[in-house]
Design a protein around this motif. Structure first.
Motif, PDB file in Angstrom:
ATOM      1  N   GLU A  62      -4.017  13.001 -15.860  1.00 27.66           N
ATOM      2  CA  GLU A  62      -4.324  11.583 -15.651  1.00 27.66           C
ATOM      3  C   GLU A  62      -4.449  10.875 -17.000  1.00 27.66           C
ATOM      4  N   ARG A  68      -1.791   9.896 -11.248  1.00 30.76           N
ATOM      5  CA  ARG A  68      -2.681   8.771 -10.920  1.00 30.76           C
ATOM      6  C   ARG A  68      -3.635   9.219  -9.829  1.00 30.76           C
ATOM      7  N   HIS A  70      -6.074   8.055  -6.878  1.00 32.09           N
ATOM      8  CA  HIS A  70      -6.208   6.906  -5.990  1.00 32.09           C
ATOM      9  C   HIS A  70      -7.337   7.180  -4.996  1.00 32.09           C
ATOM     10  N   THR A  85       2.862   9.518 -11.461  1.00 33.50           N
ATOM     11  CA  THR A  85       3.251   8.201 -11.951  1.00 33.50           C
ATOM     12  C   THR A  85       4.758   8.227 -12.193  1.00 33.50           C
TER      13      THR A  85
END
Length: 114
Positions: A62, A68, A70, A85
């Motif tokens: 990350e 990513r 979420h 990503t």
């Protein structure tokens, strides 16, 4: 952009590359290729990874901008998903090729004798 010398001890990409190309980073990236996964799904998918190592590697990925995190707040309890990503997606093909080469040559790699 500056010229990057991966062989230099001061190379800024060495650590990131070691995480991405390391055993757990590679497996996490490939596991996330098809769709986002919750943390528990990721740990279940990758045999042998501990929750601690998964958490640590995900944090590094990350921080590198490869993965990513979420959070779905409206779910009770909140659900956390991890996804690649656009940068992370760029690593899928070369890492998959590396795995394919290793799989095609598993006998030579495992039983290699000089």
């Amino acid at each position: 952009m500056q010229d990057i010398d991966i062989f230099s001890k001061d190379c800024p990409t060495r650590f990131n590359l070691s995480v991405i190309s390391g055993k757990w980073g590679l497996l996490i990236i490939l596991a996330l290729d098809d769709h986002p996964l919750r943390f528990s799904e990721l740990v279940h998918t990758i045999g042998g990874i501990s929750e601690r190592m998964a958490s640590q590697t995900l944090k590094y990925l990350e921080r590198c901008g490869v993965v990513r995190r979420h959070v779905v707040q409206h779910a009770k309890p909140p659900q956390v998903y991890y996804e690649l990503t656009s940068l992370g997606r760029q690593f899928v093909a070369p890492l998959s090729q590396l795995v394919e080469i290793a799989n095609r040559n598993v006998d030579a790699l495992v039983y290699h004798h000089d």
